[in-house]
Design a protein around this motif. Structure first.
Motif, PDB file in Angstrom:
ATOM      1  N   GLY A   1     -12.765   9.835  -8.356  1.00  0.00           N
ATOM      2  CA  GLY A   1     -12.237   8.427  -9.121  1.00  0.00           C
ATOM      3  C   GLY A   1     -10.987   7.860  -8.627  1.00  0.00           C
ATOM      4  N   LYS A   2     -10.168   8.879  -8.090  1.00  0.00           N
ATOM      5  CA  LYS A   2      -8.855   8.500  -7.854  1.00  0.00           C
ATOM      6  C   LYS A   2      -8.807   7.616  -6.580  1.00  0.00           C
ATOM      7  CE  LYS A   2      -4.209  10.481  -6.523  1.00  0.00           C
ATOM      8  NZ  LYS A   2      -3.550  11.760  -6.501  1.00  0.00           N
ATOM      9  N   VAL A   3      -7.944   6.481  -6.683  1.00  0.00           N
ATOM     10  CA  VAL A   3      -7.625   5.725  -5.650  1.00  0.00           C
ATOM     11  C   VAL A   3      -6.563   6.010  -4.865  1.00  0.00           C
ATOM     12  CG1 VAL A   3      -7.571   3.126  -5.187  1.00  0.00           C
ATOM     13  CG2 VAL A   3      -8.852   3.908  -6.941  1.00  0.00           C
ATOM     14  N   TYR A   4      -6.548   6.082  -3.599  1.00  0.00           N
ATOM     15  CA  TYR A   4      -5.264   6.206  -2.883  1.00  0.00           C
ATOM     16  C   TYR A   4      -4.971   5.053  -1.949  1.00  0.00           C
ATOM     17  CZ  TYR A   4      -6.341  11.286  -3.218  1.00  0.00           C
ATOM     18  OH  TYR A   4      -6.599  12.800  -3.830  1.00  0.00           O
ATOM     19  N   ASP A   5      -3.789   4.532  -1.950  1.00  0.00           N
ATOM     20  CA  ASP A   5      -3.384   3.733  -0.971  1.00  0.00           C
ATOM     21  C   ASP A   5      -3.362   4.222   0.419  1.00  0.00           C
ATOM     22  OD1 ASP A   5      -0.860   4.729  -0.500  1.00  0.00           O
ATOM     23  OD2 ASP A   5       0.083   3.288  -1.823  1.00  0.00           O
ATOM     24  N   TYR A   6      -3.145   3.550   1.391  1.00  0.00           N
ATOM     25  CA  TYR A   6      -3.233   4.219   2.860  1.00  0.00           C
ATOM     26  C   TYR A   6      -2.190   5.417   2.782  1.00  0.00           C
ATOM     27  CZ  TYR A   6      -5.005   4.755   7.660  1.00  0.00           C
ATOM     28  OH  TYR A   6      -5.196   5.356   8.870  1.00  0.00           O
ATOM     29  N   GLU A   7      -0.950   5.314   2.751  1.00  0.00           N
ATOM     30  CA  GLU A   7      -0.026   6.445   2.699  1.00  0.00           C
ATOM     31  C   GLU A   7      -0.291   7.382   1.965  1.00  0.00           C
ATOM     32  OE1 GLU A   7       4.784   6.387   2.017  1.00  0.00           O
ATOM     33  OE2 GLU A   7       4.015   4.773   2.843  1.00  0.00           O
ATOM     34  N   MET A   8      -0.625   7.332   0.644  1.00  0.00           N
ATOM     35  CA  MET A   8      -1.133   8.338  -0.104  1.00  0.00           C
ATOM     36  C   MET A   8      -2.109   9.264   0.606  1.00  0.00           C
ATOM     37  SD  MET A   8      -0.673   6.761  -3.743  1.00  0.00           S
ATOM     38  CE  MET A   8      -2.079   7.660  -4.494  1.00  0.00           C
ATOM     39  N   ALA A   9      -3.078   8.389   0.961  1.00  0.00           N
ATOM     40  CA  ALA A   9      -4.433   9.056   1.584  1.00  0.00           C
ATOM     41  C   ALA A   9      -3.979   9.822   2.801  1.00  0.00           C
ATOM     42  CB  ALA A   9      -5.451   7.906   1.991  1.00  0.00           C
ATOM     43  N   LEU A  10      -3.016   9.374   3.705  1.00  0.00           N
ATOM     44  CA  LEU A  10      -2.749   9.984   4.624  1.00  0.00           C
ATOM     45  C   LEU A  10      -2.055  11.354   4.407  1.00  0.00           C
ATOM     46  CD1 LEU A  10      -2.315  10.431   7.972  1.00  0.00           C
ATOM     47  CD2 LEU A  10      -0.492   8.778   7.811  1.00  0.00           C
TER      48      LEU A  10
ATOM     49  N   ASN B   1     -13.293  15.134   4.152  1.00  0.00           N
ATOM     50  CA  ASN B   1     -14.247  14.486   5.096  1.00  0.00           C
ATOM     51  C   ASN B   1     -13.527  13.560   5.956  1.00  0.00           C
ATOM     52  OD1 ASN B   1     -13.773  12.809   2.829  1.00  0.00           O
ATOM     53  ND2 ASN B   1     -15.424  11.453   3.154  1.00  0.00           N
ATOM     54  N   ALA B   2     -11.825  13.681   6.118  1.00  0.00           N
ATOM     55  CA  ALA B   2     -11.047  12.895   6.916  1.00  0.00           C
ATOM     56  C   ALA B   2     -10.178  13.987   7.488  1.00  0.00           C
ATOM     57  CB  ALA B   2     -10.391  12.198   6.092  1.00  0.00           C
ATOM     58  N   ILE B   3      -9.736  13.682   8.652  1.00  0.00           N
ATOM     59  CA  ILE B   3      -8.901  14.279   9.252  1.00  0.00           C
ATOM     60  C   ILE B   3      -7.443  13.455   9.894  1.00  0.00           C
ATOM     61  CG2 ILE B   3      -9.924  16.228  10.334  1.00  0.00           C
ATOM     62  CD1 ILE B   3     -10.257  14.572  13.075  1.00  0.00           C
ATOM     63  N   PRO B   4      -6.331  13.866   9.972  1.00  0.00           N
ATOM     64  CA  PRO B   4      -5.333  12.769  10.623  1.00  0.00           C
ATOM     65  C   PRO B   4      -5.145  13.024  12.134  1.00  0.00           C
ATOM     66  CG  PRO B   4      -4.269  14.860   9.766  1.00  0.00           C
ATOM     67  CD  PRO B   4      -5.842  15.126   9.634  1.00  0.00           C
ATOM     68  N   PHE B   5      -4.834  11.956  12.672  1.00  0.00           N
ATOM     69  CA  PHE B   5      -4.596  11.683  14.208  1.00  0.00           C
ATOM     70  C   PHE B   5      -3.181  10.926  14.383  1.00  0.00           C
ATOM     71  CE2 PHE B   5      -7.195   8.246  13.601  1.00  0.00           C
ATOM     72  CZ  PHE B   5      -6.774   7.352  14.513  1.00  0.00           C
ATOM     73  N   THR B   6      -2.685  11.026  15.687  1.00  0.00           N
ATOM     74  CA  THR B   6      -1.811  10.252  16.096  1.00  0.00           C
ATOM     75  C   THR B   6      -2.277   9.105  17.091  1.00  0.00           C
ATOM     76  OG1 THR B   6      -0.275  11.908  15.883  1.00  0.00           O
ATOM     77  CG2 THR B   6       0.337  10.085  17.436  1.00  0.00           C
ATOM     78  N   GLY B   7      -2.283   8.065  16.859  1.00  0.00           N
ATOM     79  CA  GLY B   7      -2.698   6.961  17.539  1.00  0.00           C
ATOM     80  C   GLY B   7      -2.133   6.653  18.753  1.00  0.00           C
ATOM     81  N   ARG B   8      -2.681   5.512  19.606  1.00  0.00           N
ATOM     82  CA  ARG B   8      -1.992   5.181  20.796  1.00  0.00           C
ATOM     83  C   ARG B   8      -0.642   4.536  20.397  1.00  0.00           C
ATOM     84  NH1 ARG B   8      -7.242   2.898  22.705  1.00  0.00           N
ATOM     85  NH2 ARG B   8      -8.455   4.569  23.823  1.00  0.00           N
ATOM     86  N   ASP B   9      -0.508   4.001  19.278  1.00  0.00           N
ATOM     87  CA  ASP B   9       0.731   3.401  18.892  1.00  0.00           C
ATOM     88  C   ASP B   9       1.661   4.551  18.592  1.00  0.00           C
ATOM     89  OD1 ASP B   9      -0.303   4.250  16.572  1.00  0.00           O
ATOM     90  OD2 ASP B   9      -0.408   2.305  15.502  1.00  0.00           O
TER      91      ASP B   9
ATOM     92  N   ALA C   1       1.592   6.039  15.744  1.00  0.00           N
ATOM     93  CA  ALA C   1       1.653   6.391  14.380  1.00  0.00           C
ATOM     94  C   ALA C   1       0.641   7.313  13.839  1.00  0.00           C
ATOM     95  CB  ALA C   1       1.465   4.874  13.706  1.00  0.00           C
ATOM     96  N   ARG C   2       0.680   7.927  12.568  1.00  0.00           N
ATOM     97  CA  ARG C   2      -0.329   8.621  12.110  1.00  0.00           C
ATOM     98  C   ARG C   2      -1.410   7.776  11.670  1.00  0.00           C
ATOM     99  NH1 ARG C   2      -1.210  13.422  13.823  1.00  0.00           N
ATOM    100  NH2 ARG C   2      -1.456  14.392  11.792  1.00  0.00           N
TER     101      ARG C   2
END
Length: 81
Positions: free
Chosen positions: A31-40, A50-58, A60-61
């Protein structure tokens, strides 16, 4: 020896999008809500199963779903909240 329950990972179960359709918030199975930065930060710390971090073409993570061939684990396919 018993395993500690503190090692249990959360899962993202729902998302909220910006007006342009990009993911901006994530809701976990607890039930916890994460904004994008907290989620990352949680994903990079290994707290989300069920998620992984990656570095995009830009350069950024970013966050992506697990590449396991199961469409239901694709973060863009999660229900809106």
């Amino acid at each position: 020896m018993k395993k500690s329950k503190t090692n249990k990972k959360e899962r993202f179960v729902a998302v909220r999008r910006n007006s342009d359709g990009t993911l901006k918030e994530f809701k976990s199975n607890s039930g916890k809500v994460y904004d994008y930065e907290m989620a990352l930060e949680a994903v990079e710390a290994g707290k989300i199963e069920n998620a992984i971090p990656f570095t995009g073409r830009d350069g950024a993570r970013h966050i992506r779903g697990m590449n396991d061939g199961d469409e239901s684990t694709n973060l863009t396919n999660l229900k809106e909240f």
